[in-house]
Motif scaffolding. Sequence first.
Motif, PDB file in Angstrom:
ATOM      1  N   GLN A 182       0.718  -1.751   0.626  1.00 29.15           N
ATOM      2  CA  GLN A 182       0.458  -0.066  -0.387  1.00 29.15           C
ATOM      3  C   GLN A 182       1.129   1.497   0.303  1.00 29.15           C
ATOM      4  OE1 GLN A 182      -2.746  -0.097   3.183  1.00 29.15           O
ATOM      5  NE2 GLN A 182      -3.917   2.188   2.625  1.00 29.15           N
ATOM      6  N   GLU A 183       0.820   2.057  -1.152  1.00 32.23           N
ATOM      7  CA  GLU A 183       1.975   3.168  -1.099  1.00 32.23           C
ATOM      8  C   GLU A 183       1.503   4.418   0.074  1.00 32.23           C
ATOM      9  OE1 GLU A 183       2.002   4.670  -5.107  1.00 32.23           O
ATOM     10  OE2 GLU A 183       1.841   2.934  -6.192  1.00 32.23           O
ATOM     11  N   LYS A 184       0.529   4.547   0.134  1.00 30.25           N
ATOM     12  CA  LYS A 184      -0.528   5.428   1.089  1.00 30.25           C
ATOM     13  C   LYS A 184      -0.325   5.009   2.460  1.00 30.25           C
ATOM     14  CE  LYS A 184      -3.290   8.773   2.494  1.00 30.25           C
ATOM     15  NZ  LYS A 184      -4.873   9.234   2.316  1.00 30.25           N
ATOM     16  N   GLY A 185       0.646   5.585   3.535  1.00 30.38           N
ATOM     17  CA  GLY A 185       0.994   5.267   4.714  1.00 30.38           C
ATOM     18  C   GLY A 185       2.333   3.686   5.295  1.00 30.38           C
ATOM     19  N   GLY A 186       3.100   3.558   3.478  1.00 29.89           N
ATOM     20  CA  GLY A 186       4.381   2.430   3.994  1.00 29.89           C
ATOM     21  C   GLY A 186       4.094   1.830   3.922  1.00 29.89           C
ATOM     22  N   TRP A 187       3.104   1.073   3.509  1.00 29.71           N
ATOM     23  CA  TRP A 187       3.641  -0.812   4.141  1.00 29.71           C
ATOM     24  C   TRP A 187       3.915  -1.221   2.854  1.00 29.71           C
ATOM     25  CZ3 TRP A 187       0.420  -2.654   8.003  1.00 29.71           C
ATOM     26  CH2 TRP A 187      -0.973  -1.734   8.585  1.00 29.71           C
ATOM     27  N   HIS A 246       4.796  -1.687   8.498  1.00 31.48           N
ATOM     28  CA  HIS A 246       4.308   0.054   7.626  1.00 31.48           C
ATOM     29  C   HIS A 246       5.166   1.069   8.554  1.00 31.48           C
ATOM     30  CE1 HIS A 246       2.596  -1.410  11.444  1.00 31.48           C
ATOM     31  NE2 HIS A 246       2.144   0.378  12.284  1.00 31.48           N
ATOM     32  N   ASN A 306       4.334   8.270   2.121  1.00 29.65           N
ATOM     33  CA  ASN A 306       3.344   7.194   1.165  1.00 29.65           C
ATOM     34  C   ASN A 306       4.684   6.695  -0.178  1.00 29.65           C
ATOM     35  OD1 ASN A 306       0.979   8.009   1.337  1.00 29.65           O
ATOM     36  ND2 ASN A 306       1.647   9.855  -0.169  1.00 29.65           N
ATOM     37  N   PRO A 336       7.019   5.184  -3.637  1.00 33.73           N
ATOM     38  CA  PRO A 336       6.558   4.239  -4.319  1.00 33.73           C
ATOM     39  C   PRO A 336       6.978   2.896  -5.045  1.00 33.73           C
ATOM     40  CG  PRO A 336       8.845   5.127  -4.184  1.00 33.73           C
ATOM     41  CD  PRO A 336       7.568   5.676  -2.888  1.00 33.73           C
ATOM     42  N   LYS A 337       6.375   2.319  -5.470  1.00 32.29           N
ATOM     43  CA  LYS A 337       5.836   0.946  -6.287  1.00 32.29           C
ATOM     44  C   LYS A 337       7.306   0.614  -6.693  1.00 32.29           C
ATOM     45  CE  LYS A 337       1.466  -0.232  -5.731  1.00 32.29           C
ATOM     46  NZ  LYS A 337       1.394  -2.128  -5.053  1.00 32.29           N
TER      47      LYS A 337
END
Length: 154
Positions: free
Chosen positions: A68-73, A87, A94, A96-97
């Motif tokens: 998950q980009e948002k929240g850094g998971w 996380h 955020n 990046p992929k």
Amino acid sequence: MKLILLLISILIANVAIAQKHVPLPHGMVFGEKPDTAALMQASKLETFMGKKTRITTVITGKVIKVTQEKGGWFELGAGYNRIISAHFTNAGINLPKQLAGRTVIITGVAAKQFIANDLQHMAGDTVNGKKQHKANANSDRKISFEVKGLMVDK
């Protein structure tokens, strides 16, 4: 007028394509910059923790995927087909992929997650009422990592 619209749409398409191929440079930091003085491999984390359930540390490993980009998971490879789910404590970060497949250095708090079999083993009993072998009880244990800072290494 049509020529201007055509040029603007080509410009927008080029900008959108160029943003997807921006590489992550070595040393790029998300959150706090990790202190690399006591750095260890992610594969050695579980043995380093021993019987402790939580520990603050700095580890290095390869990012398997950004979940998950948002929240850094993201998921970090811990060797021996094990995965550390990580996380950021700061949900405003955020990732990046493009971080997938890169080696990173992360600092934060590692915690063992216990499942029902482990808790029954600690109580000295299992569902069947028999004692469980210690090696079998530890095989399903997972580690989560609350990241305070991440630095792209390789």
